[in-house]
Design a protein around this motif. Structure first.
Motif, mmCIF file in Angstrom:
data_model
loop_
_atom_site.group_PDB
_atom_site.id
_atom_site.type_symbol
_atom_site.label_atom_id
_atom_site.label_comp_id
_atom_site.label_asym_id
_atom_site.label_seq_id
_atom_site.Cartn_x
_atom_site.Cartn_y
_atom_site.Cartn_z
ATOM 1 N N PHE A 5 0.856 -1.179 0.000
ATOM 2 C CA PHE A 5 0.000 0.000 0.000
ATOM 3 C C PHE A 5 0.891 1.228 0.000
ATOM 4 C CE2 PHE A 5 -2.260 -3.327 2.402
ATOM 5 C CZ PHE A 5 -3.369 -3.484 1.572
ATOM 6 N N SER A 6 0.394 2.329 -0.572
ATOM 7 C CA SER A 6 1.209 3.539 -0.602
ATOM 8 C C SER A 6 0.323 4.775 -0.701
ATOM 9 C CB SER A 6 2.177 3.511 -1.782
ATOM 10 O OG SER A 6 1.478 3.626 -2.994
ATOM 11 N N PHE A 7 0.943 5.908 -0.418
ATOM 12 C CA PHE A 7 0.324 7.209 -0.664
ATOM 13 C C PHE A 7 1.437 8.209 -0.907
ATOM 14 C CE2 PHE A 7 0.956 7.247 3.930
ATOM 15 C CZ PHE A 7 1.438 8.518 4.164
ATOM 16 N N ASP A 8 1.073 9.349 -1.489
ATOM 17 C CA ASP A 8 2.036 10.406 -1.765
ATOM 18 C C ASP A 8 1.767 11.583 -0.832
ATOM 19 O OD1 ASP A 8 3.127 8.931 -3.841
ATOM 20 O OD2 ASP A 8 1.868 9.867 -5.362
ATOM 21 N N VAL A 9 2.836 12.184 -0.360
ATOM 22 C CA VAL A 9 2.754 13.405 0.440
ATOM 23 C C VAL A 9 3.148 14.550 -0.483
ATOM 24 C CG1 VAL A 9 3.567 14.617 2.487
ATOM 25 C CG2 VAL A 9 3.455 12.124 2.493
ATOM 26 N N VAL A 10 2.228 15.468 -0.719
ATOM 27 C CA VAL A 10 2.475 16.571 -1.641
ATOM 28 C C VAL A 10 2.184 17.893 -0.945
ATOM 29 C CG1 VAL A 10 1.915 15.183 -3.677
ATOM 30 C CG2 VAL A 10 0.127 16.501 -2.586
ATOM 31 N N SER A 11 2.590 18.965 -1.581
ATOM 32 C CA SER A 11 2.277 20.305 -1.106
ATOM 33 C C SER A 11 1.828 21.102 -2.320
ATOM 34 C CB SER A 11 3.497 20.950 -0.465
ATOM 35 O OG SER A 11 3.178 22.261 -0.071
ATOM 36 N N ARG A 12 0.528 21.315 -2.418
ATOM 37 C CA ARG A 12 0.010 22.072 -3.554
ATOM 38 C C ARG A 12 -1.260 22.810 -3.153
ATOM 39 N NH1 ARG A 12 -2.153 16.663 -6.498
ATOM 40 N NH2 ARG A 12 0.009 16.130 -6.573
ATOM 41 N N VAL A 13 -1.580 23.828 -3.930
ATOM 42 C CA VAL A 13 -2.777 24.635 -3.696
ATOM 43 C C VAL A 13 -3.723 24.392 -4.872
ATOM 44 C CG1 VAL A 13 -3.657 26.994 -3.512
ATOM 45 C CG2 VAL A 13 -1.514 26.384 -2.418
ATOM 46 N N ASP A 14 -4.990 24.138 -4.558
ATOM 47 C CA ASP A 14 -5.991 23.948 -5.606
ATOM 48 C C ASP A 14 -6.197 25.282 -6.315
ATOM 49 O OD1 ASP A 14 -8.121 23.343 -7.225
ATOM 50 O OD2 ASP A 14 -9.496 22.788 -5.601
ATOM 51 N N PRO A 15 -5.853 25.371 -7.621
ATOM 52 C CA PRO A 15 -5.946 26.666 -8.310
ATOM 53 C C PRO A 15 -7.378 27.214 -8.377
ATOM 54 C CG PRO A 15 -5.247 24.920 -9.829
ATOM 55 C CD PRO A 15 -5.334 24.317 -8.476
ATOM 56 N N GLN A 16 -8.366 26.350 -8.458
ATOM 57 C CA GLN A 16 -9.747 26.827 -8.512
ATOM 58 C C GLN A 16 -10.163 27.451 -7.188
ATOM 59 O OE1 GLN A 16 -11.815 26.910 -11.302
ATOM 60 N NE2 GLN A 16 -12.905 28.256 -9.904
ATOM 61 N N GLU A 17 -9.783 26.826 -6.085
ATOM 62 C CA GLU A 17 -10.108 27.384 -4.768
ATOM 63 C C GLU A 17 -9.380 28.706 -4.537
ATOM 64 O OE1 GLU A 17 -12.410 26.579 -2.697
ATOM 65 O OE2 GLU A 17 -13.005 24.776 -3.760
ATOM 66 N N LEU A 18 -8.126 28.794 -5.003
ATOM 67 C CA LEU A 18 -7.375 30.044 -4.880
ATOM 68 C C LEU A 18 -8.051 31.148 -5.699
ATOM 69 C CD1 LEU A 18 -4.916 31.563 -3.822
ATOM 70 C CD2 LEU A 18 -3.683 30.808 -5.851
ATOM 71 N N ASP A 19 -8.489 30.817 -6.905
ATOM 72 C CA ASP A 19 -9.185 31.791 -7.753
ATOM 73 C C ASP A 19 -10.490 32.244 -7.089
ATOM 74 O OD1 ASP A 19 -9.346 33.292 -10.207
ATOM 75 O OD2 ASP A 19 -10.943 31.916 -10.830
ATOM 76 N N ASN A 20 -11.208 31.304 -6.492
ATOM 77 C CA ASN A 20 -12.436 31.669 -5.783
ATOM 78 C C ASN A 20 -12.143 32.605 -4.609
ATOM 79 O OD1 ASN A 20 -13.962 30.070 -7.498
ATOM 80 N ND2 ASN A 20 -14.006 28.320 -6.104
#
Length: 163
Positions: A5-20
Motif C-alpha cells: 500500500f502507498s500514498f504520496d505526500v504533496v504540497s500544492r494549492v488547488d488553483p480553482q479554490e485560490l481563484d475563488n
C-alpha cells in the motif's frame, strides 16, 4: 504475498479554490467603504499574487481579507509567502505573495528523518517534489500520516494517491 500500500505526500494549492478566494476578496474590497476611490488591484499568476493599493494600512487590510477568504476555502496559510512591501508607481505600495508548491529537497529531509525515527515498517522515497510512502500495513501508513500532521513545518501537506 501481501499487497503493498502507498500514498504520496504533496504540497500544492488547488488553483480553482485560490481563484475563488481571490474573487471573493476583490468583491469584498469593492463593497467596503474604506476602499472607495482607492487604487486597489489584486492580480494573480499560477505562482504569485500581486497586491497594489494606496498605503500600507489598506495593504494590511487586503492581506487580512485574502487570508480569511483563503482559510474559509480550505487553503492553508502556510502556502503563502509574503514578500516585502515596496513602493509602486503613483504613490501606491505593492506586495508580492508567492504561492508555495511542491516539497523542496531540503524540506523533505526532516520529514523523512521523522518517519525513520518513528521506527515504522515503511519505506519513504523522495521523487519529483513529493514523498512516496510505501508499506505492507495500512495501519503503519495511517500512523505516518498522523506523525506528519503533528510536525511543525512551514509547508502545507496533503496526502494523495492512496493505493
Amino acid at each position: 504475498m501481501p499487497a503493498e500500500f502507498s500514498f504520496d505526500v504533496v504540497s500544492r494549492v488547488d488553483p480553482q479554490e485560490l481563484d475563488n478566494a481571490l474573487n471573493q476578496t476583490r468583491k469584498e474590497i469593492e463593497g467596503r467603504f474604506d476602499f472607495k476611490h482607492s487604487k486597489t488591484t489584486i492580480e494573480s499568476t499560477p505562482k504569485a499574487i500581486t497586491i497594489v493599493t494606496d498605503d500600507e494600512l489598506k495593504l494590511r487590510n487586503v492581506v487580512d481579507i485574502l487570508q480569511s477568504r483563503a482559510n474559509k476555502r480550505g487553503i492553508s496559510l502556510k502556502a503563502f509567502e509574503f514578500g516585502k512591501v515596496e513602493p509602486a508607481a503613483g504613490d501606491t505600495v505593492r506586495q508580492v505573495v508567492t504561492i508555495k508548491s511542491g516539497i523542496a529537497k531540503d524540506k523533505s529531509k526532516p520529514l523523512i528523518e521523522a518517519i525513520k525515527t518513528a521506527k515504522l515498517k515503511v519505506t519513504t522515497q523522495y521523487q519529483d517534489e513529493q514523498l512516496r510512502v510505501t508499506s505492507k500495513s495500512k495501519d503503519d501508513l495511517q500512523k505516518v500520516q498522523q506523525l506528519l500532521k503533528s510536525l511543525d513545518i512551514d509547508t502545507p501537506l496533503q496526502f494523495v494517491n492512496y493505493r
